[in-house]
Scaffold this motif. Sequence first.
Motif, PDB file in Angstrom:
ATOM      1  N   ARG A  63      31.907 -21.868 -12.458  1.00  0.00           N
ATOM      2  CA  ARG A  63      31.257 -22.890 -11.630  1.00  0.00           C
ATOM      3  C   ARG A  63      30.685 -22.296 -10.345  1.00  0.00           C
ATOM      4  O   ARG A  63      29.577 -22.638  -9.922  1.00  0.00           O
ATOM      5  CB  ARG A  63      32.249 -24.006 -11.287  1.00  0.00           C
ATOM      6  N   VAL A  64      31.438 -21.409  -9.733  1.00  0.00           N
ATOM      7  CA  VAL A  64      30.963 -20.807  -8.490  1.00  0.00           C
ATOM      8  C   VAL A  64      29.767 -19.892  -8.756  1.00  0.00           C
ATOM      9  O   VAL A  64      28.774 -19.900  -8.025  1.00  0.00           O
ATOM     10  CB  VAL A  64      32.093 -20.035  -7.786  1.00  0.00           C
ATOM     11  N   LEU A  65      29.855 -19.106  -9.819  1.00  0.00           N
ATOM     12  CA  LEU A  65      28.734 -18.223 -10.168  1.00  0.00           C
ATOM     13  C   LEU A  65      27.473 -19.040 -10.461  1.00  0.00           C
ATOM     14  O   LEU A  65      26.377 -18.696 -10.013  1.00  0.00           O
ATOM     15  CB  LEU A  65      29.092 -17.363 -11.373  1.00  0.00           C
ATOM     16  N   SER A  66      27.646 -20.130 -11.203  1.00  0.00           N
ATOM     17  CA  SER A  66      26.500 -20.987 -11.502  1.00  0.00           C
ATOM     18  C   SER A  66      25.941 -21.601 -10.225  1.00  0.00           C
ATOM     19  O   SER A  66      24.720 -21.696 -10.045  1.00  0.00           O
ATOM     20  CB  SER A  66      26.921 -22.084 -12.482  1.00  0.00           C
ATOM     21  N   GLY A  67      26.839 -21.996  -9.328  1.00  0.00           N
ATOM     22  CA  GLY A  67      26.398 -22.566  -8.057  1.00  0.00           C
ATOM     23  C   GLY A  67      25.617 -21.586  -7.208  1.00  0.00           C
ATOM     24  O   GLY A  67      24.817 -21.994  -6.361  1.00  0.00           O
ATOM     25  N   ARG A  68      25.837 -20.302  -7.438  1.00  0.00           N
ATOM     26  CA  ARG A  68      25.091 -19.269  -6.705  1.00  0.00           C
ATOM     27  C   ARG A  68      23.833 -18.844  -7.452  1.00  0.00           C
ATOM     28  O   ARG A  68      23.189 -17.859  -7.075  1.00  0.00           O
ATOM     29  CB  ARG A  68      25.983 -18.059  -6.463  1.00  0.00           C
ATOM     30  N   GLY A  69      23.522 -19.558  -8.530  1.00  0.00           N
ATOM     31  CA  GLY A  69      22.253 -19.301  -9.218  1.00  0.00           C
ATOM     32  C   GLY A  69      22.333 -18.401 -10.423  1.00  0.00           C
ATOM     33  O   GLY A  69      21.291 -18.093 -11.026  1.00  0.00           O
ATOM     34  N   ALA A  70      23.514 -17.971 -10.825  1.00  0.00           N
ATOM     35  CA  ALA A  70      23.635 -17.103 -11.994  1.00  0.00           C
ATOM     36  C   ALA A  70      23.353 -17.883 -13.267  1.00  0.00           C
ATOM     37  O   ALA A  70      23.651 -19.075 -13.366  1.00  0.00           O
ATOM     38  CB  ALA A  70      25.031 -16.480 -12.050  1.00  0.00           C
ATOM     39  N   ARG A  71      22.779 -17.206 -14.240  1.00  0.00           N
ATOM     40  CA  ARG A  71      22.556 -17.787 -15.568  1.00  0.00           C
ATOM     41  C   ARG A  71      23.680 -17.278 -16.476  1.00  0.00           C
ATOM     42  O   ARG A  71      23.806 -16.065 -16.674  1.00  0.00           O
ATOM     43  CB  ARG A  71      21.193 -17.387 -16.105  1.00  0.00           C
ATOM     44  N   LEU A  72      24.465 -18.188 -17.017  1.00  0.00           N
ATOM     45  CA  LEU A  72      25.710 -17.810 -17.691  1.00  0.00           C
ATOM     46  C   LEU A  72      25.636 -18.000 -19.195  1.00  0.00           C
ATOM     47  O   LEU A  72      25.226 -19.051 -19.696  1.00  0.00           O
ATOM     48  CB  LEU A  72      26.868 -18.647 -17.136  1.00  0.00           C
ATOM     49  N   ARG A  73      26.061 -16.959 -19.890  1.00  0.00           N
ATOM     50  CA  ARG A  73      26.305 -17.043 -21.324  1.00  0.00           C
ATOM     51  C   ARG A  73      27.781 -16.737 -21.547  1.00  0.00           C
ATOM     52  O   ARG A  73      28.308 -15.764 -20.993  1.00  0.00           O
ATOM     53  CB  ARG A  73      25.472 -16.022 -22.098  1.00  0.00           C
ATOM     54  N   GLY A  74      28.441 -17.545 -22.352  1.00  0.00           N
ATOM     55  CA  GLY A  74      29.860 -17.333 -22.548  1.00  0.00           C
ATOM     56  C   GLY A  74      30.258 -17.331 -24.011  1.00  0.00           C
ATOM     57  O   GLY A  74      29.669 -18.044 -24.832  1.00  0.00           O
ATOM     58  N   TYR A  75      31.269 -16.534 -24.302  1.00  0.00           N
ATOM     59  CA  TYR A  75      31.826 -16.519 -25.657  1.00  0.00           C
ATOM     60  C   TYR A  75      33.336 -16.673 -25.565  1.00  0.00           C
ATOM     61  O   TYR A  75      33.999 -16.020 -24.746  1.00  0.00           O
ATOM     62  CB  TYR A  75      31.516 -15.209 -26.391  1.00  0.00           C
ATOM     63  N   ASP A  76      33.872 -17.534 -26.409  1.00  0.00           N
ATOM     64  CA  ASP A  76      35.312 -17.703 -26.544  1.00  0.00           C
ATOM     65  C   ASP A  76      35.600 -18.030 -28.004  1.00  0.00           C
ATOM     66  O   ASP A  76      34.935 -18.894 -28.583  1.00  0.00           O
ATOM     67  CB  ASP A  76      35.814 -18.840 -25.641  1.00  0.00           C
ATOM     68  N   PRO A  77      36.571 -17.373 -28.617  1.00  0.00           N
ATOM     69  CA  PRO A  77      36.858 -17.629 -30.033  1.00  0.00           C
ATOM     70  C   PRO A  77      37.167 -19.086 -30.333  1.00  0.00           C
ATOM     71  O   PRO A  77      36.876 -19.565 -31.427  1.00  0.00           O
ATOM     72  CB  PRO A  77      38.079 -16.744 -30.309  1.00  0.00           C
TER      73      PRO A  77
END
Length: 429
Positions: free
Chosen positions: A335-349
């Motif tokens: 959430r904090v990274l996104s709030g700073r403008g990062a574009r997030l891709r995530g993987y979780d099994p």
Amino acid sequence: MDAGRIVVIGCGYVGLTTGACLARLGHDVTCCDLDGEKIARLRRGHVDIREPDLGELVAEGVAAGSLRFTQDSARAVTGAEVVFLCLPTPMGADGAADLSAVETVAVEIRELLPRGTVVVTKSTVPVGTATRLTRLLVREDVAVVSNPEFLREGFAVQDFLHPARVVVGAEQQQAAERVAALYAPLDARAVLIDPVSAELVKYAANGFLATKLSYVNDLAELCERTGGDIDVVTEGMRRDHRVAPSFLSVGPGWGGSCLPKDTAALLHTADSVGVDFPLLGAAVRANAHHQARVVQKVVDCCGGDVSGARIGLLGLTFKAGTGDLRDSPALAVARVLSGRGARLRGYDPACAQRSAVQRIRCVADPYLAAEGAEALVLLTDWPEFAELDWPKIAEVMRAPVLVDARNQLDPRELALEGFTWRGTGRTLR
């Protein structure tokens, strides 16, 4: 006691495990839930919760006829000897546990309960709940017992069938003994105590574990500043018989469905009776601090600014072995990274079939999470991450940078593949 006619109200994580395991112990169990679609799936033996052995236990109980599911809790309780309340007790705005679900059900069933029924709170409930329910039920012939659960996600069935302790709290000795007898087939000593102490036990344990985790993350920060190695330090701690070896692993803070709300509820209880609890309060503040430290490491690795940067996330659940995203520290960091403008891709099994989670684009495999990323952040230590093809990951990333919040990987091996590695409480030597 002989096989009991048991009703479990609530088919969530605790309720379903409780019902299935009690059926395995030979009891006649009916589980109730308002969600009709969930009940239909459970009747077919389909379990949505990611929990080892739980699906098999449910299917076994359904096939044997010892485990049934219904939406009609009113009808179910009319034949009950013991009713377990396994309902949500989420954190309210003031930090106190919200007992509205528990209290609503108590009012709904109070006139339907057979004489001599025992009502058991299995959910984590604050001090005084047994007394409040006794007043709500308005039934002198119905006893209220506190029987807190101690189930670890990923080990719930094991913990239920092989408990370290069974805690039963009641004002009436006979009622306590009836509930304790339900667990007689297990090799565990039942501890019969007063209800207030029973209600405090779960909060006390979780408050201590949260404090222990914050303490280890504080030590990790100290190691980073002094050149120490937190993995070596904690190994030395584990060899001290006075220090229990569990909960000494570093990470991006603690979270999940229990620790955040239970620490808040314990602090609220202490405050409500005029007790200062500075140690636990500091542990909660430290947790937020260590989540922020992970974010800062990512920002530093990206040159001081993550605005517009593609960041890959490995792990979204609050811990490996579960699909639970509730209060996940991984999501707090995201959430904090996104709030700073990062574009997030995530993987979780456990989340591979999701399209998105809280402004994170979920992808089907870890290599897609890494593709084009300026940094990769390992937030949940799923075992399969240690087996990834890290040379391949280095090739698909824009910059081979890894922030390993769990110290899961060998930094020397990653360095050979060209990675810049940032761990927790460790430096590459």
